[in-house]
Design an enzyme around this catalytic site. Structure first.
Site, PDB file in Angstrom:
ATOM      1  CD  GLU A  21       3.152 109.312  17.800  1.00  0.00           C
ATOM      2  OE1 GLU A  21       2.305 108.858  19.105  1.00  0.00           O
ATOM      3  OE2 GLU A  21       2.388 108.641  17.262  1.00  0.00           O
ATOM      4  CD  GLN A  22      -1.778 107.415  20.846  1.00  0.00           C
ATOM      5  OE1 GLN A  22      -2.645 107.197  22.076  1.00  0.00           O
ATOM      6  NE2 GLN A  22      -1.205 106.141  21.587  1.00  0.00           N
ATOM      7  CE1 TYR A  74      20.177  94.257  19.695  1.00  0.00           C
ATOM      8  CE2 TYR A  74      19.621  92.044  19.725  1.00  0.00           C
ATOM      9  CZ  TYR A  74      19.011  94.134  19.891  1.00  0.00           C
ATOM     10  OH  TYR A  74      17.473  94.328  19.274  1.00  0.00           O
ATOM     11  CG  ASP A 115       3.642  96.062  15.678  1.00  0.00           C
ATOM     12  OD1 ASP A 115       4.422  94.591  14.404  1.00  0.00           O
ATOM     13  OD2 ASP A 115       4.139  95.546  16.213  1.00  0.00           O
TER      14      ASP A 115
END
Length: 397
Positions: free
Chosen positions: A37-38, A218, A296
């Site tokens: 993770e960067q 919400y 994604d």
């Protein structure tokens, strides 16, 4: 670095919800991985999201449901569509009891950071390497070579690109193509519960539909805040960073003339975020050799069906099953994973894209026909192909 159990050396690029879910499901399947993770610390920007039954059942199987429920809000009502000008209810769907009866799980809303923390609780801390920005991936004689911004390198038998719409790993498995701007931007803010009107604190997902725009709210954070996200024409705005900001005045101007309950929520929120939605055509293939994509990076979708995080979690569950079933043949496992997932995620990309035009119709005959159709619809049953899908039951061989 983690101590690896027997099996392929698996590298995951990206420590968001999809990347950590992949690590969690791989661990559950008896494999191990390293998450690169960067960022210097794990965290999710943004605000709320919906966790529908197809994702909730997978969280339960990871054994993290107790952790999840500390902050998640179970919805009693969903698809509460309201008219932009006066708040007239176009349709509303009862979720409590019905969701459980149809799909075995409820539908929840939660802050992204709380969902990330939930999934992280199923991943050993020494599996996660922070401050590791992957700059490129290359094929090597023995697998895949990952290159990092600090000059370090790491070799793996399998690399999973869970690094978002600007994925570095994607360049290894698909023809380079920049994402296109959709012409839509999103505003987001949160409203503290003590500043929010009572109607916004109900356990309901409410969507206000109007010409060229729609507005969603919400409760999140265990009911201590209200999540607000709204979509409007982007104009010449092209910044897609989730850390970009707008002003309350800019947000309010986009919804001037709407029902006062909408504009009051905008006024009660903090400094809004604003980002341009990116668009990518669905990929026909997202695996090549020993590299694959997830979430994604593989299939970015507009948030209009609230399935982005859910599909990343489904990807993770299927990918873990495929790798565990063919640990001695990773390339075949990745091909099988892609073949299981591509049709479903492509369909969701397409219908999410189409929903933009439906939600944003100008007042007139088409809008009236849409509103009539909403009044007679049953989206909980009609979308059963989404919510009834079980990523751990679908055949992978």
């Amino acid at each position: 670095m983690p101590i690896h159990v027997p099996g392929p050396r698996i590298a995951i690029v990206g420590g968001g919800i999809g990347g950590l879910a992949a690590a969690a499901f791989l661990r559950r399947a008896g494999l191990s991985a390293t998450v690169h993770e960067q960022a210097p610390a794990l965290g999710e920007v943004g605000a709320g999201l919906v966790v529908a039954p197809n994702a909730a059942r997978l969280l339960r199987r990871l054994g993290v449901m107790e952790h999840f429920l500390r902050r998640a809000v179970p919805l009693d009502w969903g698809w509460e569509f309201r008219r932009w000008a006066d708040g007239g209810v176009l349709s509303v769907e009862k979720l409590s009891d019905v969701c459980e009866r149809l799909y075995g799980e409820r539908t929840y809303v939660v802050h992204r950071a709380d969902l990330l923390d939930t999934v992280k609780s199923a991943v050993p801390g020494d599996w996660i390497r922070l401050g590791a920005r992957c700059t490129s991936v290359d094929e090597s004689p023995h697998g895949v070579l990952l290159n990092f911004a600090d000059g370090s390198r790491s070799e793996a038998d399998v690399v999973i690109g869970a690094d978002g719409v600007h994925s570095v790993v994607r360049s290894m498995v698909a023809e380079p193509a920049p994402p296109e701007y959709s012409g839509i931007c999103a505003f987001r803010t949160t409203v503290p519960a003590d500043a929010a009107p009572g109607f916004a604190l109900r356990p309901a997902q409410t969507l206000w539909l109007g010409p060229g725009r729609h507005f969603v709210h919400y409760p999140i954070n265990g009911g201590q805040a209200v999540n607000v996200v709204a979509f409007a024409p982007a104009g010449d705005y092209t910044d897609e960073s989730w850390s970009a900001k707008a002003t309350t005045e800019e947000f309010h101007a986009e919804f001037a003339g709407w029902d006062p309950r909408v504009t009051d929520l905008i006024a009660a929120g903090g400094v809004p975020g604003r980002w341009a939605l990116l668009d990518r055509a669905p990929l026909r293939h997202w695996s090549r050799g020993r590299a694959t994509l997830l979430g994604d990076a593989a299939h970015p979708m507009f948030p209009f069906f609230a399935q982005g995080a859910a599909q990343a979690i489904e990807d993770a569950a299927v990918l873990a099953r495929c790798l565990a079933g063919s640990a001695d043949d990773p390339e075949q496992a990745l091909k099988r994973y892609e073949s299981v997932r591509v049709e479903r995620t492509t369909r969701l990309q397409q219908i999410s894209h189409a929903r933009r035009d439906i939600n944003h119709l100008p007042d007139g005959p088409d809008q009236q026909a849409r509103d009539t159709a909403l009044a007679g619809s049953d989206p909980l049953v009609g979308n059963g192909w989404i919510y009834g899908y079980d990523a751990e039951e679908v055949p992978v061989s």
